[in-house]
Design a protein around this motif. Sequence first.
Motif, PDB file in Angstrom:
ATOM      1  N   GLY A  65       0.665  -1.096  -0.020  1.00  0.00           N
ATOM      2  CA  GLY A  65      -0.083  -0.048  -0.108  1.00  0.00           C
ATOM      3  C   GLY A  65       0.893   1.275   0.061  1.00  0.00           C
ATOM      4  O   GLY A  65       1.711   1.644  -0.812  1.00  0.00           O
ATOM      5  N   SER A  66       0.433   2.281   0.861  1.00  0.00           N
ATOM      6  CA  SER A  66       1.248   3.489   1.006  1.00  0.00           C
ATOM      7  C   SER A  66       2.359   3.513   1.954  1.00  0.00           C
ATOM      8  O   SER A  66       3.021   4.499   2.218  1.00  0.00           O
ATOM      9  N   GLY A  67       2.936   2.186   2.404  1.00  0.00           N
ATOM     10  CA  GLY A  67       4.239   1.783   3.132  1.00  0.00           C
ATOM     11  C   GLY A  67       3.784   2.028   4.718  1.00  0.00           C
ATOM     12  O   GLY A  67       4.860   2.181   5.255  1.00  0.00           O
ATOM     13  N   LEU A  68       2.545   1.903   5.123  1.00  0.00           N
ATOM     14  CA  LEU A  68       2.379   2.107   6.751  1.00  0.00           C
ATOM     15  C   LEU A  68       2.964   0.837   7.246  1.00  0.00           C
ATOM     16  O   LEU A  68       3.700   1.101   8.390  1.00  0.00           O
ATOM     17  N   SER A  69       2.943  -0.279   6.964  1.00  0.00           N
ATOM     18  CA  SER A  69       3.752  -1.391   7.533  1.00  0.00           C
ATOM     19  C   SER A  69       5.246  -1.209   7.276  1.00  0.00           C
ATOM     20  O   SER A  69       5.799  -1.670   8.483  1.00  0.00           O
ATOM     21  N   GLY A  70       5.474  -0.978   6.320  1.00  0.00           N
ATOM     22  CA  GLY A  70       6.945  -0.621   6.058  1.00  0.00           C
ATOM     23  C   GLY A  70       7.569   0.231   7.214  1.00  0.00           C
ATOM     24  O   GLY A  70       8.686   0.036   7.540  1.00  0.00           O
ATOM     25  N   GLU A  71       7.095   1.454   7.794  1.00  0.00           N
ATOM     26  CA  GLU A  71       7.436   2.356   8.335  1.00  0.00           C
ATOM     27  C   GLU A  71       7.685   1.521   9.711  1.00  0.00           C
ATOM     28  O   GLU A  71       8.561   1.980  10.857  1.00  0.00           O
ATOM     29  N   CYS A  72       6.833   0.391  10.197  1.00  0.00           N
ATOM     30  CA  CYS A  72       6.995  -0.209  11.435  1.00  0.00           C
ATOM     31  C   CYS A  72       8.261  -0.869  11.133  1.00  0.00           C
ATOM     32  O   CYS A  72       9.023  -1.370  12.440  1.00  0.00           O
ATOM     33  N   LEU A  73       8.644  -1.633  10.209  1.00  0.00           N
ATOM     34  CA  LEU A  73       9.878  -2.300   9.954  1.00  0.00           C
ATOM     35  C   LEU A  73      10.918  -1.588  10.039  1.00  0.00           C
ATOM     36  O   LEU A  73      11.855  -1.910  10.543  1.00  0.00           O
ATOM     37  N   ASP A  74      10.879  -0.158   9.515  1.00  0.00           N
ATOM     38  CA  ASP A  74      11.913   0.841   9.792  1.00  0.00           C
ATOM     39  C   ASP A  74      12.193   1.155  10.954  1.00  0.00           C
ATOM     40  O   ASP A  74      13.594   1.190  11.561  1.00  0.00           O
ATOM     41  N   GLU A  75      11.298   0.911  11.833  1.00  0.00           N
ATOM     42  CA  GLU A  75      11.461   1.456  13.242  1.00  0.00           C
ATOM     43  C   GLU A  75      12.456   0.454  14.009  1.00  0.00           C
ATOM     44  O   GLU A  75      12.936   1.049  14.953  1.00  0.00           O
ATOM     45  N   ILE A  76      12.197  -0.678  13.820  1.00  0.00           N
ATOM     46  CA  ILE A  76      13.035  -1.743  14.526  1.00  0.00           C
ATOM     47  C   ILE A  76      14.278  -2.266  13.510  1.00  0.00           C
ATOM     48  O   ILE A  76      14.942  -3.107  14.034  1.00  0.00           O
ATOM     49  N   GLY A  77      14.790  -1.379  12.588  1.00  0.00           N
ATOM     50  CA  GLY A  77      15.855  -1.528  11.822  1.00  0.00           C
ATOM     51  C   GLY A  77      16.086  -2.611  10.796  1.00  0.00           C
ATOM     52  O   GLY A  77      17.284  -2.859  10.254  1.00  0.00           O
ATOM     53  N   HIS A  78      14.681  -2.919  10.062  1.00  0.00           N
ATOM     54  CA  HIS A  78      14.892  -3.921   9.008  1.00  0.00           C
ATOM     55  C   HIS A  78      14.769  -3.183   7.802  1.00  0.00           C
ATOM     56  O   HIS A  78      14.230  -1.897   7.703  1.00  0.00           O
ATOM     57  N   HIS A  79      15.124  -3.907   6.755  1.00  0.00           N
ATOM     58  CA  HIS A  79      15.019  -3.257   5.333  1.00  0.00           C
ATOM     59  C   HIS A  79      14.110  -4.084   4.836  1.00  0.00           C
ATOM     60  O   HIS A  79      13.656  -5.364   4.987  1.00  0.00           O
ATOM     61  N   TRP A  80      13.081  -3.555   3.660  1.00  0.00           N
ATOM     62  CA  TRP A  80      11.948  -4.125   2.919  1.00  0.00           C
ATOM     63  C   TRP A  80      11.740  -3.616   1.755  1.00  0.00           C
ATOM     64  O   TRP A  80      12.529  -2.593   1.196  1.00  0.00           O
ATOM     65  N   VAL A  81      11.273  -4.590   1.040  1.00  0.00           N
ATOM     66  CA  VAL A  81      10.851  -4.443  -0.401  1.00  0.00           C
ATOM     67  C   VAL A  81       9.316  -4.529  -0.554  1.00  0.00           C
ATOM     68  O   VAL A  81       8.747  -5.445  -0.137  1.00  0.00           O
TER      69      VAL A  81
END
Length: 288
Positions: A65-81
């Motif tokens: 979607g608009s990256g809402l879940s990805g921001e949660c992954l950012d918070e704990i230091g993970h990278h994502w696609v």
Amino acid sequence: MSAKSGSSSRPEHIAPPEIFYNDTEASKYTDNSRITAIQYEMTQRAIELMCLPDEPQLLLDIGCGSGLSGECLDEIGHHWVGLDISPSMLNVANERQVEGDLFLQDLGQGMGYRPGSFDGAISISVIQWLCNADQSTHVPKKRLLRFFSTLYTALTRGSRAVFQFYPEGPDQVEMIMSAAMRAGFTGGLVVDYPNSTKAKKYFLCLFAGYAGDQKSSPAVPKGLDSEDGPQSVEYAGKRQREDRKKGKMANVKGKDWVLHKKELNRMRGKAKVPLDTKYTARKRKIRF
């Protein structure tokens, strides 16, 4: 892609996702504090079920979607696609300058990643969309099998894929789980707050093979009971923002974060990226 309560209408019955999530709906979805709060809570629960190690992992956000879940992954230091079928949703994600790399993808056609590319996968409110035949050529069982087969290949052995979803009924749950097991996954269904009408949530927790001895294979996590949590979900955008301020987000956007963000924008070919100077990320004094 969609966070909704059990009493609201099902968007997958209205139109295919790439049509339903047009520019208007994509903006409305991201700007709605209630929806973002629901998405945040469900993502945090999915991350908990993934049992990720402390070191940074490369994760696949399915239906980002608009990256809402990805921001949660950012918070704990993970990278994502991130993958999504809605161009409008991805446009909003780009406007928000999310950290993850974004791809337009119909999940039912499968994915072409190399074997073992990702250390795990997360998906919030997406998988039920594949149970619909939006075109005359769509066969939901075949599209689900194609999706899970290519996902299994893309994951490292021993990793997990967690899907939060809204099943329409037992038959839909059976169809999804059957396709996942045929593709090679093990695991099962986790149901949080099964006796609550509003707080009840379904998570499909899948294991992509074994990293070691098969006899020590992980067990399916237990769902949260009503005794351990609320009888209904409380939605508050303010709480979400306060949690982020108290957590790691408060220290994330320092000079290193700004430099990294600018370098990503340059690599992506964005124009007018400011130059790096001694004033980069410097706090400005308050002017009266």
